[in-house]
Design a protein around this motif. Structure first.
Motif, mmCIF file in Angstrom:
data_model
loop_
_atom_site.group_PDB
_atom_site.id
_atom_site.type_symbol
_atom_site.label_atom_id
_atom_site.label_comp_id
_atom_site.label_asym_id
_atom_site.label_seq_id
_atom_site.Cartn_x
_atom_site.Cartn_y
_atom_site.Cartn_z
ATOM 1 N N LEU A 104 46.122 51.025 44.333
ATOM 2 C CA LEU A 104 45.105 49.772 44.953
ATOM 3 C C LEU A 104 45.342 49.673 46.518
ATOM 4 N N SER A 108 42.670 44.875 48.194
ATOM 5 C CA SER A 108 42.615 44.500 46.914
ATOM 6 C C SER A 108 43.478 43.198 46.787
ATOM 7 N N LYS A 200 36.723 41.231 44.710
ATOM 8 C CA LYS A 200 38.143 40.833 44.629
ATOM 9 C C LYS A 200 37.964 39.235 44.434
ATOM 10 N N GLU A 224 43.265 45.511 39.297
ATOM 11 C CA GLU A 224 42.259 44.909 40.359
ATOM 12 C C GLU A 224 42.480 43.004 40.227
#
Length: 335
Positions: A104, A108, A200, A224
């Motif tokens: 990620l 994120s 997000k 995530e």
């Protein structure tokens, strides 16, 4: 470094032999779970027995055999989860294999707090709990189970919650109709596709991330969700089992005749009534293992090892480098 075993994969093998280069393959997909995307291989209740047998043979014999052959031509196979590595071993893969999850980027881990509050106010609708799920609205994502689980939640805890469903797909209309039949249209909102950079904030606005897919190789969306500090409730499957620590950063349930939607709903309710603050902290700690910047260093090491073995195998062995040691499970000290 190749990411698909067919067509471009065989081209990579040819180039590797031609230039005497190591070939690394990242195994992203459980292809046997996606045969229904090929019109000729779709089956349903009206499909003839011979075709059903043929499709089963392709799923159970042809694909595993091809995956075994291709993986064993490679110098290194990267599996996004320990479960996927184990599955490839069951196919008969003997090549070196390391666990290497998708990373990620730093964005994120960065939420827009103002936008998070707006989302919670807009979709929470004054209810105590806001939940979220994100994926394509397709058959392999097991949304039928998820909606039935939500119906069980409503039966057990009333309508004091709301679920945001992010994503689009060919089953959207069917799933909306199913939600209406189950009597949960008032606690579910289908938001459709949301720009990647904004997901997000929806994750961060929720108390819990819901997941029912059993076709993932890693379930990057789970990482995530945890990067946004949101714990997860999912069913046992490859990918989910590798990142969720039961009762710590989320909950895992079985999906079977004995323990299905009701057990899943019970775990969701337990997660919502438990130590949310502690679970959020644990989720963030887990997500820290998936930072792309850390994984890039690890991948560079794997590249160097493959080059060393390819060019100087004798020296590598004499140096005593244990180049074939396993890396452990993601989130459990694999870096």
């Amino acid at each position: 470094h190749v990411h698909h075993p067919m067509f471009v994969g065989t081209c990579a093998l040819w180039l590797g032999r031609k230039y005497d280069l190591p070939v690394i393959y990242t195994c992203h997909t459980r292809y046997e779970d996606y045969l229904h995307y090929i019109p000729l291989l779709r089956v349903n209740g009206r499909t003839g027995r011979m075709k059903q047998r043929a499709v089963s043979w392709i799923r159970e014999r042809v694909i595993p055999s091809y995956m075994k052959w291709f993986a064993n031509q490679c110098d290194l196979v990267l599996a996004p989860s320990a479960g996927m590595r184990d599955m490839m071993r069951e196919y008969g893969m003997t090549s070196r294999c390391e666990v290497f999850p998708t990373g990620l980027d730093e964005s994120s881990y960065q939420k827009d707090d103002q936008r998070v509050r707006e989302i919670r106010e807009q979709y929470g609708r004054g209810r105590k709990h806001l939940l979220v799920t994100v994926s394509r609205l397709e058959r392999e994502k097991n949304y039928g189970f998820l909606l039935r689980g939500i119906a069980e939640m409503k039966r057990k805890m009333g309508d004091n919650f709301h679920v945001m469903i992010l994503g689009d797909g060919s089953q959207k209309g069917e799933l909306k109709a199913k939600a209406s039949i189950l009597g949960i249209s008032d606690v579910v909102t289908f938001l459709g596709s949301v720009p990647n950079g904004q997901v997000k904030d929806y994750l961060g606005a929720a108390d819990l991330f819901l997941f029912a897919s059993k076709s993932e190789t890693q379930g990057i969306v789970l990482a995530e969700a945890m990067a946004a500090g949101t714990p997860v409730t999912a069913v046992h499957a490859v990918g989910a089992d590798d990142i969720i620590e039961n009762g710590v950063n989320g909950f895992l349930t079985e999906e079977s005749e004995e323990a299905s939607e009701e057990a899943w709903a019970d775990q969701v309710i337990e997660a919502l009534s438990g130590q949310q603050g502690q679970m959020r902290k644990a989720a963030l700690r887990t997500a820290g293992n998936y930072r792309a910047s850390r994984l890039a260093i690890y991948e560079e090491m794997l590249y160097n090892q493959c080059i060393c073995v390819k060019r100087r195998p004798a020296e590598a062995v004499e140096a005593g480098a244990d180049l074939y040691a396993g890396t452990g499970r993601p989130g459990r000290g694999y870096l």
